[in-house]
Design an enzyme around this catalytic site. Structure first.
Site, PDB file in Angstrom:
ATOM      1  N   TYR A  29       0.039  -0.351  15.297  1.00 44.90           N
ATOM      2  CA  TYR A  29      -0.886  -0.495  14.176  1.00 44.90           C
ATOM      3  C   TYR A  29      -0.443   0.352  12.989  1.00 44.90           C
ATOM      4  O   TYR A  29      -0.232   1.548  13.107  1.00 44.90           O
ATOM      5  CB  TYR A  29      -2.304  -0.077  14.588  1.00 44.90           C
TER       6      TYR A  29
ATOM      7  N   LYS B 252      -3.713  -3.147   8.096  1.00 45.93           N
ATOM      8  CA  LYS B 252      -3.716  -4.613   8.085  1.00 45.93           C
ATOM      9  C   LYS B 252      -2.782  -5.110   6.994  1.00 45.93           C
ATOM     10  O   LYS B 252      -2.231  -4.335   6.219  1.00 45.93           O
ATOM     11  CB  LYS B 252      -5.134  -5.133   7.892  1.00 45.93           C
ATOM     12  N   ASP B 253      -2.634  -6.415   6.933  1.00 48.90           N
ATOM     13  CA  ASP B 253      -1.585  -6.984   6.088  1.00 48.90           C
ATOM     14  C   ASP B 253      -2.140  -7.555   4.801  1.00 48.90           C
ATOM     15  O   ASP B 253      -1.633  -8.560   4.305  1.00 48.90           O
ATOM     16  CB  ASP B 253      -0.877  -8.078   6.861  1.00 48.90           C
ATOM     17  N   ASP B 254      -3.204  -6.954   4.342  1.00 48.36           N
ATOM     18  CA  ASP B 254      -3.860  -7.282   3.088  1.00 48.36           C
ATOM     19  C   ASP B 254      -3.102  -8.336   2.267  1.00 48.36           C
ATOM     20  O   ASP B 254      -2.122  -8.021   1.588  1.00 48.36           O
ATOM     21  CB  ASP B 254      -4.056  -5.977   2.322  1.00 48.36           C
TER      22      ASP B 254
ATOM     23  N   HIS C 287      -8.544   5.260   2.050  1.00 46.90           N
ATOM     24  CA  HIS C 287      -7.837   3.974   1.896  1.00 46.90           C
ATOM     25  C   HIS C 287      -8.539   3.090   0.878  1.00 46.90           C
ATOM     26  O   HIS C 287      -8.571   1.893   1.050  1.00 46.90           O
ATOM     27  CB  HIS C 287      -7.827   3.231   3.228  1.00 46.90           C
TER      28      HIS C 287
ATOM     29  N   GLN D 122       2.574   4.138   3.018  1.00 47.41           N
ATOM     30  CA  GLN D 122       2.062   3.498   4.237  1.00 47.41           C
ATOM     31  C   GLN D 122       2.795   2.210   4.641  1.00 47.41           C
ATOM     32  O   GLN D 122       3.161   2.035   5.798  1.00 47.41           O
ATOM     33  CB  GLN D 122       0.565   3.178   4.042  1.00 47.41           C
TER      34      GLN D 122
ATOM     35  N   TYR E  11      -3.168  -4.478  18.952  1.00 50.01           N
ATOM     36  CA  TYR E  11      -2.330  -3.970  17.866  1.00 50.01           C
ATOM     37  C   TYR E  11      -2.967  -2.779  17.164  1.00 50.01           C
ATOM     38  O   TYR E  11      -2.647  -2.474  16.042  1.00 50.01           O
ATOM     39  CB  TYR E  11      -2.048  -5.098  16.867  1.00 50.01           C
TER      40      TYR E  11
ATOM     41  N   LYS F 166      -8.243  -4.947   3.094  1.00 53.46           N
ATOM     42  CA  LYS F 166      -8.920  -4.726   4.382  1.00 53.46           C
ATOM     43  C   LYS F 166      -9.058  -6.026   5.169  1.00 53.46           C
ATOM     44  O   LYS F 166     -10.092  -6.316   5.774  1.00 53.46           O
ATOM     45  CB  LYS F 166     -10.294  -4.074   4.174  1.00 53.46           C
TER      46      LYS F 166
ATOM     47  N   ASP G  13       0.880  -1.169   0.000  1.00 59.83           N
ATOM     48  CA  ASP G  13       0.000   0.000   0.000  1.00 59.83           C
ATOM     49  C   ASP G  13       0.914   1.214   0.000  1.00 59.83           C
ATOM     50  O   ASP G  13       1.605   1.468   0.990  1.00 59.83           O
ATOM     51  CB  ASP G  13      -0.895  -0.051   1.252  1.00 59.83           C
TER      52      ASP G  13
HETATM   53  P1  13P Z   1      -5.329  -0.485   4.689  1.00 54.52           P
HETATM   54  O1  13P Z   1      -4.524  -1.440   5.554  1.00 54.52           O
HETATM   55  O2  13P Z   1      -5.940  -1.172   3.517  1.00 54.52           O
HETATM   56  O3  13P Z   1      -4.523   0.700   4.310  1.00 54.52           O
HETATM   57  O4  13P Z   1      -6.550   0.025   5.561  1.00 54.52           O
HETATM   58  C1  13P Z   1      -6.295   0.813   6.665  1.00 54.52           C
HETATM   59  C2  13P Z   1      -7.511   1.260   7.379  1.00 54.52           C
HETATM   60  O5  13P Z   1      -7.392   1.712   8.498  1.00 54.52           O
HETATM   61  C3  13P Z   1      -8.816   1.161   6.739  1.00 54.52           C
HETATM   62  O6  13P Z   1      -9.848   1.663   7.517  1.00 54.52           O
HETATM   63 MG    MG Z   2      -4.184   2.079   3.030  1.00 54.85          MG
HETATM   64 MG    MG Z   3      -5.040  -2.122   1.911  1.00 49.25          MG
END
Ligand code: 13P
Ligand code: MG
Ligand code: MG
Ligand code: 13P
Length: 375
Positions: A230, A233-235, A20, A96, A356, A134, A13
């Site tokens: 935090y 997330k680790d999509d 996002h 990010q 986290y 997500k 990302d």
């Molecule tokens: P991402 O990990 O896809 O950037 O999403 C972060 C987030 O906080 C979405 O609400």
């Molecule tokens: Mg993002």
């Molecule tokens: Mg993402």
């Protein structure tokens, strides 16, 4: 000896348009330009750039093997340059996932997610890659179990003699950073005992037991464990092989005929239904979601993604199909139900997973105002 082919799917990302939700065109352009140049130089054979929501996905075919420094450096530099573009445009969350400043030989542990697989090409080698936004690595445990271990999903486990020997699963404990290999069907219950805990254990690789043929690889990084806080997330991404003694493409896709719940969604802090979508709907909007997954199918052919006569990769956008409309409806139905619950569990993640997230700062602020309860 014919050369082995490596499929590398590396994602990051590097910034999104309007929050996002999606990777905008200028970032695609940076990735296309860099990978095209790498293909012209012969570093990679061919490639596809796509997105899963706000994650930029680089699918590259080459002959350099897994964890190759030149390939990882190409991905890193591409993400860096795209992040610079994102900064220039003041996109949201520019850079990010680039958690480290300088490249040190391998993108693993530096923020980007990686799934790689070196293969001996079969006479015909159908591959499906999946990318989700997500959510996190353990979210692929459920479909991978269904694809490669559940005879009620994969008919081939019952009726294809080349599959009845079962499959071996490597599971990573993302908290203690160790792994174990379990064989199905014999150790199915032990496997389930681990991988049901999706916030901790993640299936990283799968082999056909009879001959150790590699048939699945997925990214298992936990950004929060790398950064200590935090950072989104680790999509995750994964690569799966199909047919001829492996699950059919239709068996790889069957687990997505219904939606199921994954960790992630808004601020990485909620349970949400996973929605299978085509590339045109690969953007996370409602409450930053719902979490979405795309699936792209192609044939590996002489070290490349098989192409048309103009050299354009032939890629099937597999969830762009009314066959997954029911799962999408279910996902939205369940999304609405969970959102009615607001910040109450089980809509919000349990307290262990919230460790986290940024809620820790809120709780710390309240800390000294707590008084002992009088008996
Ligand atoms: P991402 O990990 O896809 O950037 O999403 C972060 C987030 O906080 C979405 O609400
Ligand atoms: Mg993002
Ligand atoms: Mg993402
Ligand atoms: P293969 O055994 O050739 O993979 O074919 C299985 C099949 O017919 C899947 O629908």
């Amino acid at each position: 000896m014919p050369k082995k082919t490596t499929i590398s799917l590396i994602k990051c990302d590097v910034g999104s348009l309007a929050g996002h939700h999606v990777v905008p065109k200028p970032l695609f352009n940076v990735a296309e330009k860099n990978l095209k140049r790498a293909a012209e130089k012969g570093l990679i054979n061919n490639f596809l750039v796509f997105n899963a929501g706000d994650d930029l996905e680089l699918l590259m075919l080459h002959e350099k093997g897994e964890q190759n420094i030149e390939i990882h450096e190409l991905a890193w530099n591409t993400f860096r340059e795209a992040a610079d573009k994102a900064l220039e445009l003041k996109l949201y969350g520019a850079g990010q996932d680039l958690l480290k400043n300088a490249f040190v030989g391998n993108v693993c542990g530096m923020g980007p997610g990686v799934a790689e697989m070196e293969i001996d090409e079969r006479a015909s080698d159908p591959v499906v890659v999946f990318a989700a936004d997500k959510t996190s690595a353990g979210s692929f445990n459920y479909p991978l179990f269904r694809m490669f271990a559940d005879p009620m999903n994969t008919a081939g486990l019952v009726i294809d003699p080349n599959m009845t020997g079962g499959f071996k699963f490597e599971v990573v404990d993302t908290v203690e950073n160790k792994s174990i290999i379990l064989k199905c069907p014999e150790e199915m219950y032990e496997l389930l005992a681990l991988i049901g805990t999706v916030g901790r254990y993640a299936i990283s690789r799968i082999w056909r037991a009879a001959d150790n043929l590699i048939c699945a690889a997925s990214s298992v990084s936990k950004l929060s464990l790398i950064a200590g806080k935090y950072v989104g997330k680790d999509d995750p991404v994964m690569i799966t092989r199909a047919q001829h003694g492996l699950p059919a493409v239709g068996e790889l896709l069957a687990p997505f005929m219904h939606s199921y719940f994954v960790q992630g969604w808004m601020r990485g802090s909620h349970w949400g239904p996973l929605m299978p979508v085509g590339l045109k709907a690969s953007k996370c909007t409602a409450f930053d979601g719902p979490p979405r997954i795309v699936a792209l199918g192609f044939q590996v052919s002489n070290g490349k993604i098989a192409c048309d006569s103009d050299g354009v990769p032939l890629v099937a956008d597999l969830f762009d199909d009314p066959a997954f409309a029911l799962a999408r409806r279910e996902a939205m139905h369940n999304a609405c139900m969970l959102r009615r619950m607001g910040e109450f569990e089980p809509a919000r993640l349990g307290s262990e997973e919230m460790e986290y997230t940024t809620i820790q700062q809120v709780l710390a602020k309240l800390g000294e105002r707590f008084k002992p309860v009088k008996e």
